[in-house]
Design a protein around this motif. Structure first.
Motif, PDB file in Angstrom:
ATOM      1  N   GLU A 111       0.697  -1.188   0.017  1.00 54.44           N
ATOM      2  CA  GLU A 111      -0.140   0.014   0.177  1.00 54.44           C
ATOM      3  C   GLU A 111       0.949   1.162  -0.003  1.00 54.44           C
ATOM      4  O   GLU A 111       0.586   2.454  -0.576  1.00 54.44           O
ATOM      5  CB  GLU A 111      -0.820  -0.066   1.012  1.00 54.44           C
ATOM      6  N   ASP A 115       1.157   4.145  -2.872  1.00 56.56           N
ATOM      7  CA  ASP A 115       0.883   5.737  -2.506  1.00 56.56           C
ATOM      8  C   ASP A 115       1.807   6.636  -3.186  1.00 56.56           C
ATOM      9  O   ASP A 115       1.951   7.727  -3.618  1.00 56.56           O
ATOM     10  CB  ASP A 115       0.512   6.105  -1.158  1.00 56.56           C
ATOM     11  N   SER A 140       0.942  -7.358   1.209  1.00 58.10           N
ATOM     12  CA  SER A 140       2.057  -7.314   2.423  1.00 58.10           C
ATOM     13  C   SER A 140       3.383  -7.751   1.849  1.00 58.10           C
ATOM     14  O   SER A 140       3.300  -8.200   0.566  1.00 58.10           O
ATOM     15  CB  SER A 140       1.882  -7.878   3.620  1.00 58.10           C
ATOM     16  N   MET A 208       2.250  -1.671  11.902  1.00 58.63           N
ATOM     17  CA  MET A 208       1.779  -2.658  10.775  1.00 58.63           C
ATOM     18  C   MET A 208       1.839  -4.087  11.125  1.00 58.63           C
ATOM     19  O   MET A 208       2.582  -4.615  12.220  1.00 58.63           O
ATOM     20  CB  MET A 208       2.576  -2.562   9.477  1.00 58.63           C
ATOM     21  N   ALA A 235      -2.360  -3.227  12.192  1.00 63.89           N
ATOM     22  CA  ALA A 235      -3.158  -2.971  10.869  1.00 63.89           C
ATOM     23  C   ALA A 235      -2.318  -3.498   9.695  1.00 63.89           C
ATOM     24  O   ALA A 235      -1.223  -3.620   9.504  1.00 63.89           O
ATOM     25  CB  ALA A 235      -3.510  -1.311  10.735  1.00 63.89           C
ATOM     26  N   SER A 236      -3.070  -3.613   8.807  1.00 66.11           N
ATOM     27  CA  SER A 236      -2.519  -3.862   7.449  1.00 66.11           C
ATOM     28  C   SER A 236      -2.730  -2.716   6.298  1.00 66.11           C
ATOM     29  O   SER A 236      -2.521  -2.872   5.171  1.00 66.11           O
ATOM     30  CB  SER A 236      -3.371  -5.214   6.634  1.00 66.11           C
ATOM     31  N   SER A 237      -3.105  -1.372   7.001  1.00 63.07           N
ATOM     32  CA  SER A 237      -3.181  -0.230   6.374  1.00 63.07           C
ATOM     33  C   SER A 237      -2.208   0.593   6.838  1.00 63.07           C
ATOM     34  O   SER A 237      -2.422   1.045   8.056  1.00 63.07           O
ATOM     35  CB  SER A 237      -4.428   0.369   6.095  1.00 63.07           C
ATOM     36  N   LYS A 239      -2.717   3.895   6.014  1.00 64.78           N
ATOM     37  CA  LYS A 239      -3.409   5.165   6.265  1.00 64.78           C
ATOM     38  C   LYS A 239      -4.038   4.842   7.599  1.00 64.78           C
ATOM     39  O   LYS A 239      -4.469   6.029   8.298  1.00 64.78           O
ATOM     40  CB  LYS A 239      -4.345   5.176   5.378  1.00 64.78           C
ATOM     41  N   ALA A 240      -4.491   3.645   8.125  1.00 67.25           N
ATOM     42  CA  ALA A 240      -5.021   3.319   9.423  1.00 67.25           C
ATOM     43  C   ALA A 240      -4.077   3.918  10.571  1.00 67.25           C
ATOM     44  O   ALA A 240      -4.712   4.582  11.520  1.00 67.25           O
ATOM     45  CB  ALA A 240      -5.458   1.824   9.532  1.00 67.25           C
TER      46      ALA A 240
END
Length: 319
Positions: A111, A115, A140, A208, A235-237, A239-240
């Motif tokens: 991710e 970006d 991932s 992460m 998290a796997s994001s 942004k989170a």
């Protein structure tokens, strides 16, 4: 079951039965494979049974409501995919002599890489090659490497992949350092020097998941300082993590590129440098599987990445 000769094995690997078998492996069941192939389930089951008879091996075994490949089945699936890949490479090279801009690429990246590099790096390539198609997998680090090794993706953009003779790194560039991302009102933001990991222990953190290279890098730094951080969110994001910080819930340790920060627009979130050298020496690699035949379209995108990835992404300035 009899054992086929090598010539017979090569002949059967070119058959429709192998195509049906590979679809069953990919789909996880005979019924799902039949739906994908738009044929009767009995035809798929019969084809796999004939393939097992011709190979002299059991290729599938039941698992729950579906099927999974046996060790022999995984070996056959890997070999068949690679044979098909060589064949596709040949056809693509022949086709490229007629239509230089045609072809297909399977690309996998995280991710954070999406970006960083989707605009303008990937979009520029697609504009320059309008007849090429691209499948983009966002995964991932661990899952990205698995897709490369299983020949389900041609190219990977991966943060700090492990040393593995099965992987070929075509290009590596220093990535943005891993920094402590905090809300500007967080107590850590008052410290005007690079932070030690030990200074984060008293605060809740976000990280992460373990399958991500950034998290593996942070774990290595924790080991070097002989501490364990307290993460209340995994998290796997990426942004989170930033949203966790923006809400004032704690800090996050992650890479902090200026382009990503600008895109998500969280003006109250700042990046604090870390003192641990491990957190300041990560790299982004462009990888393929060692020895894989790469079609012209893949080589074109590979060359585009090597030429276009910046020497070092700009980091978010510290407070």
């Amino acid at each position: 079951m009899h054992t086929p000769t090598l010539d017979a094995m090569q002949e059967l690997l070119d058959s429709r039965r192998v195509h049906y078998f590979l679809q069953v492996v990919a789909s996880g069941s005979v019924r799902a494979a039949a739906d994908q192939l738009d044929v009767e389930a009995s035809a798929v089951s019969r084809a796999v049974s004939l393939l097992e008879k011709e190979c002299g091996l059991t290729l599938l075994e039941r698992r729950g409501r579906g099927v999974v490949p046996t060790d022999a089945g995984r070996l056959l699936a890997t070999y068949a995919r690679r044979q098909l890949d060589v064949q596709a490479s040949f056809y693509a090279e022949v086709e490229s002599l007629r239509h230089a801009n045609r072809g297909h690429v399977d690309l996998v990246l995280g991710e954070g890489m999406l970006d960083l590099f989707f605009q303008p790096l990937i979009t520029d390539f697609m504009r320059a090659h309008p007849q090429m198609t691209l499948d983009l997998h966002v995964q991932s680090t661990t899952d990205s490497i698995d897709l490369i090794l299983e020949d389900k993706a041609h190219i990977g953009l991966v943060f700090q992949p492990p040393t593995d003779v099965r992987l070929r790194s075509h290009h590596a560039t220093p990535s943005a350092p891993i920094q402590a991302i905090v809300h500007r009102t967080h107590p850590l933001a008052t410290i005007k020097r690079p932070l030690l990991l030990s200074e984060l222990i008293g605060y809740p953190g976000a990280a992460m998941m373990d399958s991500f290279g950034v998290r593996q890098h942070v774990r290595a730094a924790e080991i070097s300082e002989q501490i364990t951080l307290r993460n209340v969110l995994t998290a796997s994001s990426f942004k989170a993590l930033w949203q966790f910080v923006d809400a004032g819930l704690g800090y996050a340790l992650t890479t902090a590129s200026a382009s990503f920060a600008a895109r998500i627009h969280m003006p109250d979130v700042v990046a604090l440098p870390m003192a641990n050298p491990i957190l300041n020496r990560g790299a982004t690699h462009v990888i393929t599987r060692t020895g894989r035949h790469l079609p012209p379209a893949v080589i074109a995108l590979l060359d585009h990445f090597i030429a276009g990835i910046p020497s070092r992404p700009e980091s978010v300035p510290a407070l």
